[in-house]
Design a protein around this motif. Structure first.
Motif, PDB file in Angstrom:
ATOM      1  N   LEU A 120       0.819  -1.126  -0.191  1.00  0.00           N
ATOM      2  CA  LEU A 120      -0.088   0.066   0.193  1.00  0.00           C
ATOM      3  C   LEU A 120       0.710   1.258  -0.005  1.00  0.00           C
ATOM      4  N   LEU A 121       2.008   1.368   0.664  1.00  0.00           N
ATOM      5  CA  LEU A 121       2.692   2.572   0.850  1.00  0.00           C
ATOM      6  C   LEU A 121       3.579   2.760  -0.340  1.00  0.00           C
ATOM      7  N   ARG A 122       4.080   1.363  -0.923  1.00  0.00           N
ATOM      8  CA  ARG A 122       4.708   1.593  -2.177  1.00  0.00           C
ATOM      9  C   ARG A 122       4.224   2.205  -3.300  1.00  0.00           C
ATOM     10  N   TYR A 123       2.779   1.731  -3.197  1.00  0.00           N
ATOM     11  CA  TYR A 123       1.628   2.276  -4.440  1.00  0.00           C
ATOM     12  C   TYR A 123       1.564   3.845  -4.215  1.00  0.00           C
ATOM     13  N   LEU A 124       1.232   4.141  -3.084  1.00  0.00           N
ATOM     14  CA  LEU A 124       1.140   5.398  -2.719  1.00  0.00           C
ATOM     15  C   LEU A 124       2.226   6.512  -3.081  1.00  0.00           C
TER      16      LEU A 124
END
Length: 223
Positions: A160-164
């Motif tokens: 999730l953090l990588r995508y954001l």
């Protein structure tokens, strides 16, 4: 090299058929039918991933999961359970599980989810993305704020953090984020899971980094 998995399941028939299909898919599998057995295996063996049943003769797989996370074990964990309400899923994920599968399930779905959990971003020269004082390390699956120590992330928090961070300042709806987290269909109540994960990331990073646009979604602020 085959990846070694731990399967904690007290239903003999299910455990054996699962172990069989995991082996057919190229994994090495250790079986445990109780928390006690799983604990002693984890103490001596290294596993790439563990599949935990929740209801076991000597307690709940969630208690074991909570204990492992307290010990800073970051082994990806997939929970199997007959409980299928979204509240149960949230409890499992909050405890530190990386993914969740309810019984009865299709073997193909289990295999797809395992592959997704075991997949690590590779082929990038630099595995570290840094933006707005936040550094995300792909190789170590961890995050740190400027001047602070690294913190391990679960596979789902990391994705999730990588995508954001790869799409900063863009508003993503819960549905879009859910699709990034789970390539497979989730039930209708699953958008709550995005809230759970955003709340967890904000506990590390603070609210100013991952911001909410009411009624629209979330975005990672680049400055």
């Amino acid at each position: 090299i085959s990846m070694k998995l731990l399967l904690l399941e007290d239903d003999d028939l299910l455990a054996e058929s699962l172990a069989e299909s995991l082996k057919d898919n190229g994994y090495l599998v250790d079986l445990a039918a109780s928390l006690k057995a799983a604990k002693s295996l984890m103490a001596t063996e290294h596993y790439e991933l563990a599949i935990l049943d929740v209801g076991l003769p000597d307690g709940s797989g969630l208690d074991l999961l909570a204990q492992w996370r307290r010990q800073k074990r970051d082994t990806p964990i997939l929970i199997l359970t007959a409980r299928d309400t979204w509240e149960d899923k949230v409890v499992g994920l909050e405890t530190g599980a990386d993914d969740y599968l309810t019984k009865p399930f299709h073997e193909a779905e289990l295999m797809a989810r395992l592959k997704a959990l075991l997949r690590r971003p590779s082929g990038q020269l630099s595995q570290v993305i840094t933006l707005n004082g936040v550094s995300l390390d792909g190789a170590g699956q961890r995050v740190c704020l400027e001047g602070e120590t690294w913190r391990s992330l679960t596979a789902t928090e990391f994705r999730l953090l990588r995508y954001l961070m790869l799409h900063p300042d863009r508003i993503h709806s819960k549905e879009q984020l859910l699709e990034q987290l789970y390539a497979l269909d989730q039930d209708a109540a699953a958008p709550n899971l995005v809230e759970v994960y955003v709340a967890r990331l904000r506990r590390y990073l603070g609210k100013s980094i991952i911001q909410t646009r009411r009624g629209q979604g979330y975005f990672f602020a680049s400055h």
